[in-house]
Design a protein around this motif. Structure first.
Motif, PDB file in Angstrom:
ATOM      1  N   VAL A   1      72.954  42.722  19.134  1.00  0.00           N
ATOM      2  CA  VAL A   1      72.248  41.882  18.161  1.00  0.00           C
ATOM      3  C   VAL A   1      71.919  42.675  16.892  1.00  0.00           C
ATOM      4  N   GLY A   2      71.663  43.969  17.036  1.00  0.00           N
ATOM      5  CA  GLY A   2      71.374  44.779  15.850  1.00  0.00           C
ATOM      6  C   GLY A   2      72.528  44.777  14.873  1.00  0.00           C
ATOM      7  N   ARG A   3      73.745  44.846  15.404  1.00  0.00           N
ATOM      8  CA  ARG A   3      74.926  44.835  14.539  1.00  0.00           C
ATOM      9  C   ARG A   3      75.061  43.489  13.844  1.00  0.00           C
ATOM     10  N   GLN A   4      74.745  42.411  14.560  1.00  0.00           N
ATOM     11  CA  GLN A   4      74.889  41.086  13.964  1.00  0.00           C
ATOM     12  C   GLN A   4      73.864  40.857  12.858  1.00  0.00           C
TER      13      GLN A   4
ATOM     14  N   GLY B   1      64.662  31.668  24.474  1.00  0.00           N
ATOM     15  CA  GLY B   1      63.692  31.728  23.390  1.00  0.00           C
ATOM     16  C   GLY B   1      63.841  32.977  22.546  1.00  0.00           C
ATOM     17  N   GLN B   2      64.167  34.105  23.192  1.00  0.00           N
ATOM     18  CA  GLN B   2      64.362  35.343  22.443  1.00  0.00           C
ATOM     19  C   GLN B   2      65.617  35.267  21.576  1.00  0.00           C
ATOM     20  N   ASN B   3      66.677  34.664  22.093  1.00  0.00           N
ATOM     21  CA  ASN B   3      67.884  34.494  21.284  1.00  0.00           C
ATOM     22  C   ASN B   3      67.617  33.620  20.069  1.00  0.00           C
ATOM     23  N   GLN B   4      66.762  32.601  20.239  1.00  0.00           N
ATOM     24  CA  GLN B   4      66.426  31.775  19.083  1.00  0.00           C
ATOM     25  C   GLN B   4      65.639  32.589  18.061  1.00  0.00           C
TER      26      GLN B   4
ATOM     27  N   HIS C   1      73.330  38.229  25.937  1.00  0.00           N
ATOM     28  CA  HIS C   1      73.093  37.777  27.309  1.00  0.00           C
ATOM     29  C   HIS C   1      71.909  38.492  27.955  1.00  0.00           C
ATOM     30  N   GLU C   2      71.422  39.554  27.323  1.00  0.00           N
ATOM     31  CA  GLU C   2      70.270  40.279  27.850  1.00  0.00           C
ATOM     32  C   GLU C   2      68.943  39.698  27.352  1.00  0.00           C
ATOM     33  N   PHE C   3      69.004  38.675  26.540  1.00  0.00           N
ATOM     34  CA  PHE C   3      67.811  38.009  26.027  1.00  0.00           C
ATOM     35  C   PHE C   3      67.664  36.639  26.687  1.00  0.00           C
ATOM     36  N   SER C   4      66.426  36.147  26.741  1.00  0.00           N
ATOM     37  CA  SER C   4      66.190  34.773  27.188  1.00  0.00           C
ATOM     38  C   SER C   4      66.578  33.809  26.075  1.00  0.00           C
TER      39      SER C   4
END
Length: 325
Positions: free
Chosen positions: A104-107, A153-156, A148-151
């Protein structure tokens, strides 16, 4: 309040079948607007068309102006600077919006590079700050995690961080809480509300639920079959709805106080573009239908300052309009 985005007469057709039939909507700087209606009413298509995100086969007409600059038909390079820069959009399914094979950091850093020219350690530091801002715990470590390591809500929250990377003037949130449980849903709405206040952003919240927008938005536009059928300040929509469709949506909300009652439902469904009824598109489902409703699509009528409704009976007292049972 100065104008930011002005949508005028926006039409969209796919293979000759109309999806939008003349949408007029304005969003001011720092304003929060709710866009509500059932699935298939054209809420998401309105903003996908405005940002040039529809497939090439879509036939788009009308005007979308960002502080006077026309976006319909604008060169791709211009739209790329607007998207994610001045206007950012959050989609309802973060799982399909985030790339599963990149951290996610790269994105987030990619968005920072594109819109703010940040690279390397500067981009990583800003990505960490954005994750902190949206409430992701242990942001330094979570930058190296995969979606995939986030829930859910966390992905949102990650998607919101990516949207904020370009410091947008308008944030369009397309059903941002649909796949979340009610507790996480409330947290995401609170987050959007606080971020809007902190950064002075305008917000368009797309939803099928009037209850979701009631405490977040200052103004509500109700869409049906590719048109806005009622628009008013939020308090007026709840206190004095004038379109039968709006009244039907409100009738489907469970009361939080008072005696129990059977929830009202609107019979039927949104008509398909190729089977649009003559006249008012809502007429076949409307308990207040009368013959003149079938003659022509009604134009929005002014009800009060800032309140308009596209119904022949819009200027009559709301009590005269039966809610569908």
């Amino acid at each position: 309040m100065s104008g930011l985005v002005a949508i005028t007469g926006l039409t969209v057709a796919f293979s000759g079948q109309p999806a939008l039939r003349g949408v007029d909507l304005a969003v001011g700087r720092g304003e929060a607007v709710g866009l509500v209606g059932e699935s298939g009413c054209g809420k998401s298509v309105t903003w996908l068309a405005a940002l040039g995100l529809l497939p090439s086969r879509a036939e788009i007409g009308g005007s979308v102006r960002l502080e006077g600059e026309e976006l319909i038909g604008a060169p791709p390079a211009r739209l790329e600077r607007v998207r994610g820069g001045r206007i950012a959009m959050i989609f309802q399914d973060p799982a399909s919006s985030l790339n599963p094979v990149h951290r996610v950091g790269r994105q987030i850093a990619e968005a920072l590079s594109l819109h703010r020219g940040l690279e390397g350690a500067s981009a990583r530091a800003e990505a960490r700050r954005l994750l902190d801002l949206v409430g992701i715990p242990d942001a330094s470590r979570r930058l190296d995690a995969y979606p995939h390591e986030f829930s859910g809500g966390q992905n949102q929250r990650v998607m919101i961080a990516m949207a904020l990377a370009g410091r947008p003037e308008l944030l369009v949130a397309d059903e941002p809480t649909t796949a979340l449980d009610v507790t996480i849903q409330a947290q995401i709405l609170d987050l959007l509300h606080s971020l809007r206040r902190e950064f002075g952003m305008a917000l368009v919240l797309i939803s099928h639920d009037l209850g979701v927008v009631s405490e977040t938005c200052e103004r509500v536009a109700v869409m049906y079959a590719g048109r806005i059928v009622e628009e008013a300040p939020t308090e007026r929509i709840f206190a004095d709805p004038r379109h039968p469709y709006t009244r039907g949506l409100l009738g489907a909300l469970p009361p939080l106080a008072g005696p129990k009652r059977r929830l009202a439902s609107i019979p039927g469904g949104v008509p398909e573009p190729w089977a649009m009824p003559p006249g008012c598109a809502f007429a076949p489902r409307c308990a207040a239908h009368r013959p003149e409703c079938d003659r022509a699509a009604p134009h929005p009528l002014p009800v009060a300052p800032g309140h308009r409704a596209a119904c022949l009976r819009a200027t009559e007292p709301a009590a005269a309009e039966p809610v569908p049972a």
